[in-house]
Write a protein that holds these residues in place. Structure first.
Motif, PDB file in Angstrom:
ATOM      1  N   GLY A 292       3.625   5.577   3.516  1.00 10.84           N
ATOM      2  CA  GLY A 292       3.625   4.118   3.330  1.00 10.84           C
ATOM      3  C   GLY A 292       4.955   3.562   2.865  1.00 10.84           C
ATOM      4  N   LYS A 293       6.046   4.325   3.082  1.00  8.93           N
ATOM      5  CA  LYS A 293       7.350   3.843   2.614  1.00  8.93           C
ATOM      6  C   LYS A 293       7.778   2.592   3.366  1.00  8.93           C
ATOM      7  CE  LYS A 293       9.487   7.724   3.484  1.00  8.93           C
ATOM      8  NZ  LYS A 293       8.330   8.454   4.013  1.00  8.93           N
ATOM      9  N   SER A 294       7.703   2.671   4.693  1.00  6.73           N
ATOM     10  CA  SER A 294       8.219   1.510   5.422  1.00  6.73           C
ATOM     11  C   SER A 294       7.254   0.332   5.310  1.00  6.73           C
ATOM     12  CB  SER A 294       8.579   1.853   6.859  1.00  6.73           C
ATOM     13  OG  SER A 294       7.448   2.054   7.610  1.00  6.73           O
ATOM     14  N   THR A 295       5.977   0.601   5.141  1.00  9.66           N
ATOM     15  CA  THR A 295       5.027  -0.499   4.932  1.00  9.66           C
ATOM     16  C   THR A 295       5.385  -1.251   3.650  1.00  9.66           C
ATOM     17  OG1 THR A 295       3.350   0.861   5.967  1.00  9.66           O
ATOM     18  CG2 THR A 295       2.565  -1.063   4.773  1.00  9.66           C
TER      19      THR A 295
ATOM     20  N   VAL B 108      -3.947  -0.326  -0.286  1.00  6.41           N
ATOM     21  CA  VAL B 108      -3.556  -0.067  -1.671  1.00  6.41           C
ATOM     22  C   VAL B 108      -2.414  -1.013  -2.060  1.00  6.41           C
ATOM     23  CG1 VAL B 108      -2.722   1.670  -3.285  1.00  6.41           C
ATOM     24  CG2 VAL B 108      -4.150   2.345  -1.337  1.00  6.41           C
TER      25      VAL B 108
ATOM     26  N   MET C 145       4.497   9.045   6.648  1.00  2.00           N
ATOM     27  CA  MET C 145       3.164   8.456   6.775  1.00  2.00           C
ATOM     28  C   MET C 145       2.574   8.013   5.429  1.00  2.00           C
ATOM     29  SD  MET C 145       2.111   8.269   9.828  1.00  2.00           S
ATOM     30  CE  MET C 145       0.346   8.111   9.607  1.00  2.00           C
TER      31      MET C 145
HETATM   32  P1  ADP Z   1       6.177   6.040   6.174  1.00  2.00           P
HETATM   33  O1  ADP Z   1       7.193   4.974   6.335  1.00  2.00           O
HETATM   34  O2  ADP Z   1       6.172   6.611   4.791  1.00  2.00           O
HETATM   35  O3  ADP Z   1       6.266   7.110   7.206  1.00  2.00           O
HETATM   36  P2  ADP Z   1       4.307   4.004   6.919  1.00  2.00           P
HETATM   37  O4  ADP Z   1       4.756   2.930   6.009  1.00  2.00           O
HETATM   38  O5  ADP Z   1       4.676   3.920   8.337  1.00  2.00           O
HETATM   39  O6  ADP Z   1       4.722   5.409   6.338  1.00  2.00           O
HETATM   40  O7  ADP Z   1       2.719   4.073   6.745  1.00  2.00           O
HETATM   41  C1  ADP Z   1       1.929   4.860   7.572  1.00  2.00           C
HETATM   42  C2  ADP Z   1       0.525   4.289   7.633  1.00  2.00           C
HETATM   43  O8  ADP Z   1      -0.102   4.374   6.374  1.00  2.00           O
HETATM   44  C3  ADP Z   1       0.491   2.818   7.957  1.00  2.00           C
HETATM   45  O9  ADP Z   1       0.443   2.596   9.344  1.00  2.00           O
HETATM   46  C4  ADP Z   1      -0.783   2.338   7.301  1.00  2.00           C
HETATM   47  O10 ADP Z   1      -1.874   2.485   8.182  1.00  2.00           O
HETATM   48  C5  ADP Z   1      -0.945   3.249   6.151  1.00  2.00           C
HETATM   49  N1  ADP Z   1      -0.532   2.601   4.896  1.00  2.00           N
HETATM   50  C6  ADP Z   1       0.724   2.398   4.463  1.00  2.00           C
HETATM   51  N2  ADP Z   1       0.740   1.776   3.270  1.00  2.00           N
HETATM   52  C7  ADP Z   1      -0.553   1.588   2.930  1.00  2.00           C
HETATM   53  C8  ADP Z   1      -1.208   0.995   1.799  1.00  2.00           C
HETATM   54  N3  ADP Z   1      -0.488   0.499   0.782  1.00  2.00           N
HETATM   55  N4  ADP Z   1      -2.551   0.973   1.789  1.00  2.00           N
HETATM   56  C9  ADP Z   1      -3.242   1.486   2.821  1.00  2.00           C
HETATM   57  N5  ADP Z   1      -2.703   2.029   3.902  1.00  2.00           N
HETATM   58  C10 ADP Z   1      -1.367   2.098   3.975  1.00  2.00           C
END
Ligand code: ADP
Length: 863
Positions: A605-608, A583, A603
């Motif tokens: 996607g904050k850190s992503t 996304v 989970m």
């Molecule tokens: P958080 O930091 O919120 O705990 P992460 O950033 O670690 O979450 O994301 C968790 C998982 O979600 C990632 O490993 C990835 O597989 C999925 N993810 C994150 N952002 C996206 C996105 N924009 N589109 C699709 N999958 C995503």
């Protein structure tokens, strides 16, 4: 001291000079190790420990490795970070009076490996040095395999100097006594204590722009000269750089952003390097890694690269042809090193020739696209034409590894050699005719002429046919079960001639090859520079390739603080996400909005999202297109990250301590032009001081730094900060519920998130239904304090009704700003605490002081 045998005494006196290395002591066909070396080596290499009599009372521990397979053992030692000193017999044992003379012929250490089999093609092998004068630290780096020499200096910060060595991923660091302790603390490299050198002795040798660079260069080159005992003239003029030329990302940042390897498995796969590496040559792969370690800050340098990528992207055919040509380019950078070291073989020189053959096509490609590098390639191509001719005339196409067995030099290169070869050939032709002639003369059809190593040429007649052989025609030589072998005088004469010619031609070939190798050394600087241009073009072509395949766009740089990434993606997660669509998310910041507070469930996607902003910026600043539909970016000077729990157990530091130290790095060093990523700061301690610190950090960055900051948090209370801090905005990563199941949408939306979904995630993780249901009830009670909650039978949790409403409110550090009534209800002492928090200067505190301070605040709150 026992009276050792002369040989052991010789061993001990040599060992005395190489205390920090394993001494491989040549004894016949073996390299032997004695005493402690033997005990440790037996254990490390898993070889048998024996002993021998050495003249003393006790037998001496000993172990050895056969000299022909020594390489694999040396390699093992090097991988473990040790050094090996190779001690050879330097006189013929037959001529020796007493003990055979022995000397260390070379020293191999992790930073001084030249052997191809011990190196990784796609990676540099750096030897580093650090020295200081006053409070200036100088750092030098050398890749002996390619002759690259680099130098920089740092004022006042030893930490930054060490950081630079870590960034280059050095295998070994040369230090003087003074820094041994500090440098040894970092256990990723081997540390070598070198003799003190007076830098002035080297002042003539280098023409330096900054003499601050001299001390480390002197230390390093002195060490090389002392240990290598051979020419190292392929060392290039030092490339002096300033840290400010590049984006500074500390070791931890590079690790968490997974620039060159993944955090957990330490593999290239899954890193940004892996994603971007579409290079075709080993030199290109190494250059790409260097670029990733040093993103640029100078706009025109980046734009030059981007311009080239754009052209390469637009012209598919040219790009395709270029990539095909790169496949014929060998590692001339390392070949040049081996040439100068005198251990290049004929195959190496043939590879250089083939590379030069590939140049016109590469030049054509670069010229067609009007790339500035075309001119440089053309210049070197012309100089190297002479070398190409020389090598084509001298060498055969298909040559052996060994340079002592002939088969290297082409016909027509040396008359003398051709004569020997003719003699050999004529002899062989005579022998070939002999068989026919003798068959006819004796009428024995099965008669044959053969050759073996022991007897040389012979005539063989089967037992059945012996009776037809005229008596005395040949001289009997060997009897086999079914046949008899003979020789004749003439045959032996021809044989001697052939063998002599062969021996002479092999010797001559060796001589000619050594000469040829020497004469090619004049081209080393050309080859080194050419290597640099070609590797750059290879990287850029690779960028175009990835950019096209993954749909990247050319970034544009802004100078008014604007950061606008439309539909950005995390390139690696995108590539790895197979089950669902990635996304894309947009980020829009400018001079007046500098900070985002990101909320959303675990989970989601904050850190992503945060990492993707950093990766896009890094990709842009190394000159690559970026994963977005549009990207307008500032040029960052530094990137700081605090992402994920990285306990530094090795140095005995807790997660929280590491977290605070990393936050401190950002706070102390960041500028308005930096990017700071802070992921759930404050999580490692109790809620209140965690939250207090998080808020204080946000406010501090807001007030004093103004860096682009992405701050993800679970503390919903912090979302209210946007009301007070003008440059801070809330965003959240969307998630919804579908029949109590959480569904992650991964979409970043304006405003704070409505809830934290912790229990949903717990349910996803498979915690017992009874437990999650109870947690839901507790949560509701906390959110609506009047509601009664059923305490589970086994629960030890204090029933929520016992938590007095007033207590909850009084403890809150983040009262609703506009509700004056509540403010009035607060105790005076708590107001004082609040203002203390606001006033505290974190810059003045060590993390430990910060913790103590918080502890006291908590105590005051409880009283
Ligand atoms: P958080 O930091 O919120 O705990 P992460 O950033 O670690 O979450 O994301 C968790 C998982 O979600 C990632 O490993 C990835 O597989 C999925 N993810 C994150 N952002 C996206 C996105 N924009 N589109 C699709 N999958 C995503």
């Amino acid at each position: 001291m026992p009276t050792y045998t002369p040989m052991i005494q010789q061993y001990l006196s040599i060992k005395e000079e190489y205390k920090d290395a394993f001494l491989f002591f040549r004894l016949g066909d073996f390299y032997e190790m004695f005493f402690d070396d033997a005990v440790r080596a037996a254990q490390l290499l898993e070889i048998t420990l024996t002993s021998r009599d050495g003249g003393g009372d006790d037998r001496i521990p000993m172990c050895g490795v056969p000299h022909h397979s020594a390489k694999q053992y040396i390699k093992r030692f090097i991988e473990l970070g040790f050094k090996v000193a190779i001690c050879e017999q330097v006189e013929d044992p037959k001529e020796a009076k007493g003990v055979v003379k022995r000397e260390v012929t070379h020293l191999i250490s992790p930073g001084m490996v030249m052997d191809e089999q011990m190196l990784t093609n796609n990676d540099h092998n750096f030897l580093g040095a650090i020295a200081s004068e006053g409070n200036t630290y100088s750092v030098a780096l050398c890749d002996l395999t390619t002759g690259t020499l680099q130098a920089t200096y740092v004022q006042t910060s030893l930490q930054k100097a060490l950081e630079e060595l870590q960034r280059a991923d050095v295998r070994e660091v040369v230090v003087s006594n003074q820094w041994q302790h500090e440098v040894s603390k970092i256990n990723q490299w081997a540390v070598t204590l070198a003799d003190e050198v007076d830098p002035k002795e080297y002042a003539q040798r280098f023409t330096l722009e900054h003499e601050e660079n001299l001390p480390a260069l002197a230390l390093l080159v002195n060490y090389l000269e002392k240990t290598q005992r051979r020419t190292i003239d392929h060392l290039q003029a030092p490339y002096e750089f300033e840290l400010e030329e590049f984006v500074q990302i500390d070791t931890n940042g590079r690790r968490t952003l997974e620039l060159t390897e993944t955090m957990r498995e330490k593999t290239k796969k899954g890193s940004l390097l892996w994603l971007l590496d579409e290079t075709k040559t080993a030199m290109g792969a190494r250059k790409l890694k260097t670029w990733l370690e040093k993103p640029l800050r100078t706009k025109h340098r980046i734009d030059d690269r981007l311009q080239a990528v754009e052209k390469l992207l637009e012209h598919f055919t040219v790009r395709h042809d270029l990539r095909e040509s790169f496949a014929n380019v060998y590692d001339i950078e390392r070949l040049a090193g081996r040439m100068s070291y005198g251990n290049a073989n004929a195959r190496d020189l043939v590879q250089i020739k083939k590379t030069i053959t590939a140049l016109p096509a590469i030049y054509e490609g670069a010229k067609q696209l009007n790339l500035p590098v075309a001119k440089d390639i053309h210049r070197h191509m012309q100089t190297l034409q002479k070398l190409h001719m020389q090598l084509s005339e001298a060498l055969l196409e298909d040559v052996p590894m060994s340079i002592t067995e002939g088969g290297m030099i082409a016909e027509g290169y040396s008359e003398e050699l051709d004569r020997y070869r003719d003699a050999g050939k004529n002899g062989k032709a005579w022998i070939a005719e002999l068989e026919q002639k003798e068959r006819e003369a004796t009428n024995i059809r099965s008669l044959k002429v053969g050759y073996n190593r022991v007897f040389g040429y012979y005539i063989e007649v089967s037992k059945a046919n012996l009776k037809y052989l005229p008596e005395g025609r040949y001289e009997r030589k060997q009897t086999l079960t079914n046949a008899e072998r003979f020789i004749t005088n003439e045959l032996k004469e021809k044989e001697a001639l052939i063998l002599q010619a062969e021996e002479k031609s092999i010797d001559l070939e060796h001589e000619l090859f050594i000469e040829l190798r020497k004469s090619t050394q004049a081209y080393i600087p050309d080859l080194q520079q050419l290597a640099s241009f070609i590797s750059e073009l290879d990287v850029l072509t690779g960028f175009a390739e990835v950019s096209e395949a993954a749909g990247f766009v050319r970034p544009v740089f802004t100078n008014d603080g604007e950061l606008n990434i439309v539909e950005g993606r995390h390139p690696v997660v995108e590539k790895m996400t197979v089950h669902q669509q990635y996304v894309p998310n947009t980020i829009q910041l400018d001079k007046s909005t500098r900070m985002l507070l990101i909320t959303g469930p675990n989970m989601s996607g904050k850190s992503t999202y945060m990492r993707q902003v950093a990766l896009i910026s890094i990709m842009a600043q190394i000159g690559c297109f970026v994963p977005a539909t549009e990207a307008r970016l500032p040029l960052f000077d530094q990137i700081f990250t605090r992402i994920g729990a990285a306990d530094d157990l090795a140095s005995g530091q807790s997660t929280f301590m590491v977290e605070m130290m990393e936050a401190n790095d950002a706070i102390q060093q960041a500028t308005e032009e930096s990017l700071i990523l802070l992921d759930e700061i404050g999580r490692g301690t109790s809620t209140y001081d965690g939250m207090a610190l998080a808020q204080a950090i946000i406010e501090y960055i807001h007030e004093h730094i103004g860096a682009v900051t992405l701050f993800s948090t679970h503390y919903h209370e912090l979302t209210r900060l946007s009301e007070q801090l003008s440059a801070l905005e809330n965003v959240h990563v969307q998630a919804t519920e579908d029949q109590e199941e959480i569904v992650f949408l991964h979409k970043v939306m304006p405003g704070p998130s409505d809830k934290s979904y912790g229990i949903h995630v717990a349910r996803l993780a498979g915690l017992p239904e009874e437990l999650t249901r109870h947690a839901t009830e507790l949560l509701e009670a906390l959110e609506e304090p009047h509601k009664e909650v059923a305490v589970s039978e086994h629960s030890t949790v204090v029933p929520v009704e016992k938590v007095k409403e007033s207590e909850v409110e009084q403890l809150s550090l983040f009262p609703e700003p506009k509700v004056d009534q509540e403010k009035d209800n607060m105790k005076k002492s708590e107001k004082a605490i609040l203002s203390d928090i606001k006033a505290v200067d974190l810059m003045d505190m060590t993390p430990l002081e910060a913790m103590n301070w918080l502890y006291n605040i908590k105590k005051r709150l409880k009283s």
